[in-house]
Design a protein around this motif. Structure first.
Motif, mmCIF file in Angstrom:
data_model
loop_
_atom_site.group_PDB
_atom_site.id
_atom_site.type_symbol
_atom_site.label_atom_id
_atom_site.label_comp_id
_atom_site.label_asym_id
_atom_site.label_seq_id
_atom_site.Cartn_x
_atom_site.Cartn_y
_atom_site.Cartn_z
ATOM 1 N N LYS A 1 -3.571 8.809 -8.890
ATOM 2 C CA LYS A 1 -3.080 7.671 -8.121
ATOM 3 C C LYS A 1 -4.211 6.875 -7.485
ATOM 4 C CE LYS A 1 1.483 9.277 -7.618
ATOM 5 N NZ LYS A 1 2.202 10.401 -7.352
ATOM 6 N N SER B 1 -5.243 3.357 -7.208
ATOM 7 C CA SER B 1 -4.568 2.075 -7.434
ATOM 8 C C SER B 1 -5.531 1.016 -7.943
ATOM 9 C CB SER B 1 -3.879 1.611 -6.152
ATOM 10 O OG SER B 1 -4.824 1.464 -5.126
ATOM 11 N N THR B 2 -4.976 -0.010 -8.550
ATOM 12 C CA THR B 2 -5.777 -1.055 -9.187
ATOM 13 C C THR B 2 -6.560 -1.891 -8.172
ATOM 14 O OG1 THR B 2 -3.831 -2.494 -9.204
ATOM 15 C CG2 THR B 2 -4.310 -1.257 -11.224
ATOM 16 N N SER C 1 -8.186 -0.531 -5.635
ATOM 17 C CA SER C 1 -9.164 0.358 -5.001
ATOM 18 C C SER C 1 -10.561 -0.222 -5.169
ATOM 19 C CB SER C 1 -9.108 1.749 -5.642
ATOM 20 O OG SER C 1 -7.850 2.338 -5.433
ATOM 21 N N ASN D 1 -3.648 -0.213 -1.965
ATOM 22 C CA ASN D 1 -2.225 -0.054 -1.649
ATOM 23 C C ASN D 1 -1.288 -0.453 -2.774
ATOM 24 O OD1 ASN D 1 -2.733 0.824 1.019
ATOM 25 N ND2 ASN D 1 -3.148 -1.289 1.605
ATOM 26 N N GLU D 2 -1.813 -0.872 -3.908
ATOM 27 C CA GLU D 2 -0.969 -1.305 -5.028
ATOM 28 C C GLU D 2 -0.151 -0.133 -5.580
ATOM 29 O OE1 GLU D 2 -0.466 -4.304 -6.658
ATOM 30 O OE2 GLU D 2 -1.582 -5.269 -5.045
ATOM 31 N N ASP D 3 0.945 -0.475 -6.255
ATOM 32 C CA ASP D 3 1.787 0.533 -6.892
ATOM 33 C C ASP D 3 1.377 0.806 -8.332
ATOM 34 O OD1 ASP D 3 3.283 0.875 -4.616
ATOM 35 O OD2 ASP D 3 4.756 -0.641 -5.177
ATOM 36 N N GLN D 4 0.448 0.013 -8.866
ATOM 37 C CA GLN D 4 -0.057 0.243 -10.216
ATOM 38 C C GLN D 4 -1.371 0.996 -10.116
ATOM 39 O OE1 GLN D 4 -0.271 -3.715 -11.774
ATOM 40 N NE2 GLN D 4 1.790 -3.581 -12.656
ATOM 41 N N PHE D 5 -1.596 1.917 -11.074
ATOM 42 C CA PHE D 5 -2.750 2.793 -10.998
ATOM 43 C C PHE D 5 -3.677 2.597 -12.193
ATOM 44 C CE2 PHE D 5 0.823 4.983 -8.882
ATOM 45 C CZ PHE D 5 0.335 4.896 -7.586
#
Length: 156
Positions: free
Chosen positions: A96, A98-99, A101, A122-126
């Protein structure tokens, strides 16, 4: 008979000492790589300046080692400018990242040993295998800081 016993124990002590030395050498020099392709995935990052970063440097999140720098290459972009590209092997159970980061190159001591610190976003895509961390911060170069400080002292 006593000389043979002494020679045997001296030889045994020597073999144990040499073996211990090589085990310590392997552990401290990162020659033994626990990060094989079976239990890791690769992520990449592009930096403006990597300073003293070397292959096998640790990659951390919050100070905890989650991977290593596996490859450092000098690439060329469309404008014929060169930039360093870093490839990292991350433990496969750390999924996890995130994109959004970011990756920063930090110094672990005054001798200049560098490592990569990941700050999670904090994104939901990793980030998946082979993808890039877009947000990067270049290495802090101690020589540049000293020269800036010296120049300010001369001018001020």
């Amino acid at each position: 008979m006593i000389n043979k016993n002494i020679e045997f124990f001296v030889g045994l002590f020597f073999i144990i000492g040499v073996s211990s030395f090589f085990i310590i050498l392997l552990k401290t020099s990162n020659i033994t790589n626990i990060y094989s392709n079976n239990n890791t995935y690769k992520i990449k990052a592009i930096f403006k300046n990597i300073g003293n970063l070397k292959e096998n440097a640790k990659v951390t999140i919050g100070g905890v080692k989650i991977g290593i720098v596996s490859k450092i290459e000098l690439k060329e972009n469309e404008q014929n400018k060169y930039y360093p590209e870093i490839e990292m092997l991350i433990k496969s159970n750390i999924t996890k990242i995130s994109t959004d980061s970011s990756a920063s190159i930090l110094m672990s001591n005054l001798l200049g040993d560098s490592y990569i610190q990941l700050e999670l976003g904090n994104e939901d895509q990793f980030i998946k295998n082979g993808e890039y961390i877009i947000l990067t911060n270049q290495a802090l170069i101690l020589e540049e800081l000293i020269s800036k400080f010296a120049l300010e002292k001369q001018l001020g």
